[in-house]
Design a protein around this motif. Structure first.
Motif, PDB file in Angstrom:
ATOM      1  N   SER A 196       1.059  -1.168   0.089  1.00 40.74           N
ATOM      2  CA  SER A 196      -0.015   0.206  -0.021  1.00 40.74           C
ATOM      3  C   SER A 196       0.970   1.248   0.088  1.00 40.74           C
ATOM      4  N   LYS A 197       0.687   1.966   0.904  1.00 39.83           N
ATOM      5  CA  LYS A 197       1.646   3.214   1.121  1.00 39.83           C
ATOM      6  C   LYS A 197       3.028   2.752   1.086  1.00 39.83           C
TER       7      LYS A 197
ATOM      8  N   TRP B 204      -7.801   0.679  -5.246  1.00 35.37           N
ATOM      9  CA  TRP B 204      -6.222   1.373  -5.388  1.00 35.37           C
ATOM     10  C   TRP B 204      -5.617   1.029  -6.852  1.00 35.37           C
TER      11      TRP B 204
ATOM     12  N   ASP C 123      -9.443  -4.302  -5.995  1.00 35.98           N
ATOM     13  CA  ASP C 123      -9.321  -2.994  -5.187  1.00 35.98           C
ATOM     14  C   ASP C 123      -9.328  -1.677  -5.860  1.00 35.98           C
TER      15      ASP C 123
ATOM     16  N   HIS D 158      -7.347  -5.389  -1.408  1.00 32.36           N
ATOM     17  CA  HIS D 158      -6.215  -4.741  -1.054  1.00 32.36           C
ATOM     18  C   HIS D 158      -5.406  -5.721  -0.132  1.00 32.36           C
TER      19      HIS D 158
ATOM     20  N   GLN E 241     -12.227  -1.754  -1.874  1.00 24.91           N
ATOM     21  CA  GLN E 241     -10.819  -1.945  -1.479  1.00 24.91           C
ATOM     22  C   GLN E 241     -10.570  -3.038  -0.716  1.00 24.91           C
TER      23      GLN E 241
ATOM     24  N   VAL F 132      -0.038  -3.437  -3.998  1.00 28.59           N
ATOM     25  CA  VAL F 132      -1.238  -2.756  -4.113  1.00 28.59           C
ATOM     26  C   VAL F 132      -0.827  -1.357  -3.932  1.00 28.59           C
TER      27      VAL F 132
END
Length: 433
Positions: free
Chosen positions: A160-161, A378, A376, A401, A265, A184
């Motif tokens: 993610s981040k 994202w 997802d 996600h 998500q 992701v």
């Protein structure tokens, strides 16, 4: 009797010495010799690995050490001096536990807390030093330090981040690792990346999208009744909304607008959406998928560094209110989801770094493996590698996600990733573990 006890003590000492990991003394001597690193052993005697909690002294400003320092938390899991080494570039505070690549590669694991999150914070939040140049300089310094101990191949990864951090780290320091594997990880084009709107407008069947829209519409049409119930929920949960001008109504409408984003998500099931049920049941489902808790002051404070980065450099998303113009009360324009800390004052989003990185990824971004979930939200902001580079993106059908992982891929995808890693590093990869 005294002689028997003494002999027994020698046996216990011999067993405990024999049980000690043979790398322990050598590793601790090496850690002791590293500058600006303190460490505490956290693994147990019967563990098959060595593990240490590290504190690494980092400049607040890598361009000017007179500005002061932070102490960055890192968990080192050691499997062997000749093993590959993996850097897990967290996007937030430390996430404890194994990573599937650590297992598949039998890799040493440097699990790195992101600056300004968790315990890796300065004495006062000097926000201007929370930028991707400083973040990746932290990672580069850690890489330089531990190359003194680990001479093998290096891999970086993040989720993610944390995956975004992996991408930016590869851009700033392309030679630090042999391969980067972000999971992701969105790569946003703006502070309100409208690819998200396109995803939500096309994801699922028309019937599915109508079911989601109808739930949002019912909740907005019954806003006054719902707020009466939510006031008691907020009181019981000790939620405050000073950031949103003390307006639980704003939090409520934002939660409704967030609903489809969070629904996709996190892999929710369309059959679970309540249809023609009581307001209580519908409201409870909203709180399950997209709760107002996430918009409370406590959450805003917890994720303030994340929102600051989104609002200044990394970009983010917003909410398209056009479909709800007849129902929404609190917003006249599309609200943004980047709730940056107000004490910073007015800030301006700068997309110049993203533009540079996008060009680099397209022309020179080699040895990256991007992993996304087909469901997802994202994945709308995913990186699509060009034909100019050898990097590849994998989109896992039906995964979200939290489930877009190599272990959930089919054998064909797993083998393709295995082949790429081996081609780029020469390492043996075993996903069967």
């Amino acid at each position: 009797m005294r002689k028997i006890l003494f002999t027994f003590g020698l046996i216990i000492f011999a067993i405990s010495t024999w049980a000690q990991n043979p790398d322990e003394k050598k590793l601790e001597r090496a850690l002791f010799d590293l500058p600006n690193v303190s460490f505490t052993k956290v693994s147990k005697t019967n563990d098959t690995f060595l593990q240490y909690m590290l504190k690494i002294k980092q400049p607040l400003d890598h361009n000017d050490i007179s500005k002061g320092f932070i102490y960055q938390r890192v968990i080192l899991t050691h499997h062997g001096f000749t093993n590959p080494t993996m850097m897990q570039t967290q996007g937030y505070e430390l996430y404890f536990g194994k990573n599937e690549l650590e297992t598949a590669l039998n890799a040493n694991h440097l699990n790195i807390e992101h600056r300004f999150f968790g315990e890796s914070v300065p004495d006062s939040m000097q926000w201007k030093y929370l930028n991707l140049e400083q973040v990746t300089a932290d990672l580069h310094y850690i890489n330089e330090l531990f190359r003194k101990i680990y001479k093998g191949k290096w891999i970086s990864t993040g989720i993610s981040k944390g995956g975004q951090t992996t991408i930016f780290y590869k851009y700033f320091y392309p030679h630090d690792v042999n391969v980067a594997i972000p999971y992701v990880a969105p790569f946003n084009h703006s502070i309100e990346d409208k690819r998200i709107y396109q995803f939500l407008d096309t994801m699922g069947s028309p019937e599915t999208r109508k079911k989601i829209f109808d739930l949002q519409k019912i909740l907005l049409q019954n806003e006054d009744k719902a707020l009466e119930k939510l006031k008691w929920y907020a009181k019981g949960s000790h939620l405050t909304f000073h950031y949103l001008d003390n307006s639980i109504a704003k939090a409520y409408e934002l939660a409704i607008l967030e609903f489809p984003f969070s629904f996709w998500q996190w892999g929710n099931k369309i059959e679970d959406i309540p249809v023609k049920q009581s307001l209580d049941s519908t409201l409870n489902y909203l709180l399950k998928v997209s709760s107002i808790d996430f918009l409370s002051d406590a959450s805003m404070k917890l994720y303030a560094p994340h929102y600051y980065q989104a609002a200044t450099q990394m970009g983010y998303y917003g909410y398209n209110i056009a479909p709800f113009k007849n129902y929404i009360k609190q917003f006249k324009t599309n609200p943004l989801a980047s709730y940056y800390p107000k004490e910073v004052g007015n800030i301006v989003y700068d997309n110049s770094l993203n533009e540079k990185v996008a060009t680099w990824l397209n022309d020179n971004g080699n040895n990256l493996i991007y992993i996304y979930g087909g469901n997802d939200t994202w994945s709308a902001d995913r990186v699509t590698p060009s034909d100019k580079v050898n990097s590849k993106a994998f989109i896992i059908p039906g995964k979200s996600h939290g489930t877009a992982r190599i272990k959930n891929m089919d054998t064909k995808m797993q083998n393709e990733i295995k082949q790429l890693i081996t081609e780029w590093t020469g390492l043996t990869v075993d996903f069967s573990k």
